[in-house]
Design a protein around this motif. Sequence first.
Motif, PDB file in Angstrom:
ATOM      1  N   TRP A 170       0.855  -1.183   0.000  1.00 20.67           N
ATOM      2  CA  TRP A 170       0.000   0.000   0.000  1.00 20.67           C
ATOM      3  C   TRP A 170       0.892   1.234   0.000  1.00 20.67           C
ATOM      4  O   TRP A 170       2.076   1.166   0.277  1.00 20.67           O
ATOM      5  CB  TRP A 170      -0.972   0.009   1.188  1.00 20.67           C
ATOM      6  N   GLY A 171       0.337   2.365  -0.344  1.00 25.96           N
ATOM      7  CA  GLY A 171       1.092   3.600  -0.404  1.00 25.96           C
ATOM      8  C   GLY A 171       0.401   4.708   0.359  1.00 25.96           C
ATOM      9  O   GLY A 171      -0.796   4.650   0.631  1.00 25.96           O
ATOM     10  N   LYS A 172       1.194   5.708   0.705  1.00 28.93           N
ATOM     11  CA  LYS A 172       0.659   6.846   1.455  1.00 28.93           C
ATOM     12  C   LYS A 172       1.411   8.102   1.026  1.00 28.93           C
ATOM     13  O   LYS A 172       2.640   8.130   1.061  1.00 28.93           O
ATOM     14  CB  LYS A 172       0.837   6.609   2.951  1.00 28.93           C
ATOM     15  N   PRO A 173       0.690   9.146   0.604  1.00 26.22           N
ATOM     16  CA  PRO A 173       1.370  10.389   0.228  1.00 26.22           C
ATOM     17  C   PRO A 173       1.890  11.121   1.465  1.00 26.22           C
ATOM     18  O   PRO A 173       1.321  11.022   2.546  1.00 26.22           O
ATOM     19  CB  PRO A 173       0.280  11.196  -0.469  1.00 26.22           C
ATOM     20  N   LYS A 174       2.989  11.853   1.287  1.00 20.08           N
ATOM     21  CA  LYS A 174       3.543  12.635   2.400  1.00 20.08           C
ATOM     22  C   LYS A 174       2.678  13.857   2.712  1.00 20.08           C
ATOM     23  O   LYS A 174       2.594  14.282   3.850  1.00 20.08           O
ATOM     24  CB  LYS A 174       4.966  13.080   2.081  1.00 20.08           C
ATOM     25  N   ASP A 175       2.054  14.426   1.666  1.00 24.63           N
ATOM     26  CA  ASP A 175       1.185  15.588   1.852  1.00 24.63           C
ATOM     27  C   ASP A 175       0.199  15.661   0.682  1.00 24.63           C
ATOM     28  O   ASP A 175       0.174  14.786  -0.167  1.00 24.63           O
ATOM     29  CB  ASP A 175       2.000  16.875   1.975  1.00 24.63           C
ATOM     30  N   ASN A 176      -0.596  16.713   0.642  1.00 22.74           N
ATOM     31  CA  ASN A 176      -1.608  16.859  -0.407  1.00 22.74           C
ATOM     32  C   ASN A 176      -1.028  17.284  -1.757  1.00 22.74           C
ATOM     33  O   ASN A 176      -1.766  17.423  -2.720  1.00 22.74           O
ATOM     34  CB  ASN A 176      -2.678  17.851   0.018  1.00 22.74           C
ATOM     35  N   ASN A 177       0.275  17.521  -1.825  1.00 24.62           N
ATOM     36  CA  ASN A 177       0.911  17.932  -3.073  1.00 24.62           C
ATOM     37  C   ASN A 177       1.685  16.788  -3.723  1.00 24.62           C
ATOM     38  O   ASN A 177       2.566  17.012  -4.537  1.00 24.62           O
ATOM     39  CB  ASN A 177       1.852  19.113  -2.820  1.00 24.62           C
ATOM     40  N   ALA A 178       1.370  15.549  -3.388  1.00 22.36           N
ATOM     41  CA  ALA A 178       2.087  14.391  -3.932  1.00 22.36           C
ATOM     42  C   ALA A 178       1.659  14.060  -5.358  1.00 22.36           C
ATOM     43  O   ALA A 178       2.389  13.385  -6.071  1.00 22.36           O
ATOM     44  CB  ALA A 178       1.886  13.183  -3.033  1.00 22.36           C
ATOM     45  N   SER A 179       0.504  14.529  -5.787  1.00 24.04           N
ATOM     46  CA  SER A 179       0.036  14.247  -7.144  1.00 24.04           C
ATOM     47  C   SER A 179      -0.730  15.448  -7.682  1.00 24.04           C
ATOM     48  O   SER A 179      -1.138  16.330  -6.929  1.00 24.04           O
ATOM     49  CB  SER A 179      -0.849  13.009  -7.171  1.00 24.04           C
ATOM     50  N   ALA A 180      -0.882  15.449  -8.997  1.00 25.71           N
ATOM     51  CA  ALA A 180      -1.610  16.543  -9.632  1.00 25.71           C
ATOM     52  C   ALA A 180      -2.392  16.004 -10.813  1.00 25.71           C
ATOM     53  O   ALA A 180      -1.965  15.071 -11.494  1.00 25.71           O
ATOM     54  CB  ALA A 180      -0.646  17.631 -10.092  1.00 25.71           C
ATOM     55  N   LEU A 181      -3.549  16.591 -11.069  1.00 31.75           N
ATOM     56  CA  LEU A 181      -4.365  16.256 -12.237  1.00 31.75           C
ATOM     57  C   LEU A 181      -3.953  17.211 -13.350  1.00 31.75           C
ATOM     58  O   LEU A 181      -3.970  18.435 -13.170  1.00 31.75           O
ATOM     59  CB  LEU A 181      -5.853  16.435 -11.915  1.00 31.75           C
ATOM     60  N   VAL A 182      -3.547  16.663 -14.498  1.00 31.85           N
ATOM     61  CA  VAL A 182      -3.070  17.498 -15.603  1.00 31.85           C
ATOM     62  C   VAL A 182      -3.921  17.237 -16.837  1.00 31.85           C
ATOM     63  O   VAL A 182      -4.547  16.196 -16.975  1.00 31.85           O
ATOM     64  CB  VAL A 182      -1.592  17.205 -15.915  1.00 31.85           C
ATOM     65  N   THR A 183      -3.902  18.192 -17.757  1.00 27.93           N
ATOM     66  CA  THR A 183      -4.582  18.056 -19.041  1.00 27.93           C
ATOM     67  C   THR A 183      -3.572  17.553 -20.065  1.00 27.93           C
ATOM     68  O   THR A 183      -2.472  18.070 -20.160  1.00 27.93           O
ATOM     69  CB  THR A 183      -5.155  19.400 -19.498  1.00 27.93           C
ATOM     70  N   ILE A 184      -3.958  16.530 -20.813  1.00 27.13           N
ATOM     71  CA  ILE A 184      -3.087  15.964 -21.827  1.00 27.13           C
ATOM     72  C   ILE A 184      -3.498  16.534 -23.171  1.00 27.13           C
ATOM     73  O   ILE A 184      -4.639  16.365 -23.618  1.00 27.13           O
ATOM     74  CB  ILE A 184      -3.196  14.421 -21.847  1.00 27.13           C
ATOM     75  N   ALA A 185      -2.570  17.241 -23.802  1.00 24.95           N
ATOM     76  CA  ALA A 185      -2.853  17.858 -25.097  1.00 24.95           C
ATOM     77  C   ALA A 185      -2.547  16.876 -26.221  1.00 24.95           C
ATOM     78  O   ALA A 185      -1.581  16.118 -26.147  1.00 24.95           O
ATOM     79  CB  ALA A 185      -1.991  19.112 -25.276  1.00 24.95           C
ATOM     80  N   ALA A 186      -3.361  16.885 -27.241  1.00 27.82           N
ATOM     81  CA  ALA A 186      -3.154  16.006 -28.393  1.00 27.82           C
ATOM     82  C   ALA A 186      -2.002  16.540 -29.225  1.00 27.82           C
ATOM     83  O   ALA A 186      -1.875  17.746 -29.456  1.00 27.82           O
ATOM     84  CB  ALA A 186      -4.417  15.928 -29.235  1.00 27.82           C
ATOM     85  N   VAL A 187      -1.152  15.634 -29.682  1.00 29.72           N
ATOM     86  CA  VAL A 187      -0.028  16.014 -30.542  1.00 29.72           C
ATOM     87  C   VAL A 187      -0.400  15.666 -31.981  1.00 29.72           C
ATOM     88  O   VAL A 187      -0.755  14.523 -32.269  1.00 29.72           O
ATOM     89  CB  VAL A 187       1.257  15.252 -30.123  1.00 29.72           C
ATOM     90  N   PRO A 188      -0.334  16.649 -32.896  1.00 30.56           N
ATOM     91  CA  PRO A 188      -0.712  16.360 -34.279  1.00 30.56           C
ATOM     92  C   PRO A 188       0.261  15.374 -34.933  1.00 30.56           C
ATOM     93  O   PRO A 188       1.457  15.431 -34.691  1.00 30.56           O
ATOM     94  CB  PRO A 188      -0.665  17.733 -34.971  1.00 30.56           C
ATOM     95  N   LYS A 189      -0.272  14.468 -35.736  1.00 30.36           N
ATOM     96  CA  LYS A 189       0.564  13.503 -36.449  1.00 30.36           C
ATOM     97  C   LYS A 189       1.193  14.186 -37.655  1.00 30.36           C
ATOM     98  O   LYS A 189       0.562  14.997 -38.305  1.00 30.36           O
ATOM     99  CB  LYS A 189      -0.272  12.310 -36.909  1.00 30.36           C
ATOM    100  N   GLY A 190       2.406  13.794 -37.933  1.00 32.21           N
ATOM    101  CA  GLY A 190       2.931  14.344 -39.166  1.00 32.21           C
ATOM    102  C   GLY A 190       4.340  14.564 -39.172  1.00 32.21           C
ATOM    103  O   GLY A 190       5.115  14.872 -39.850  1.00 32.21           O
TER     104      GLY A 190
END
Length: 67
Positions: free
Chosen positions: A47-67
């Motif tokens: 099991w795991g336990k974060p040290k504080d509330n800043n251990a993870s973040a929700l990020v937006t993943i941008a699409a990379v154009p093919k080419g």
Amino acid sequence: MAVPAGKGIVFVANRYNAYRGKMTMQEFDQTFALEDLQLYTTKSFYWGKPKDNNASALVTIAAVPKG
């Protein structure tokens, strides 16, 4: 499954502690095709336990154009 499409979760290094719990070992008692062998199985619990509330973040993943 709980993260919406186009989003991701990232973890900051050294802010999340992982722990190992109990490990069990037992002889596998089902024979199937194992006639002359002894087979053992083990299970470990972690099991795991974060040290504080800043251990993870929700990020937006941008699409990379093919080419």
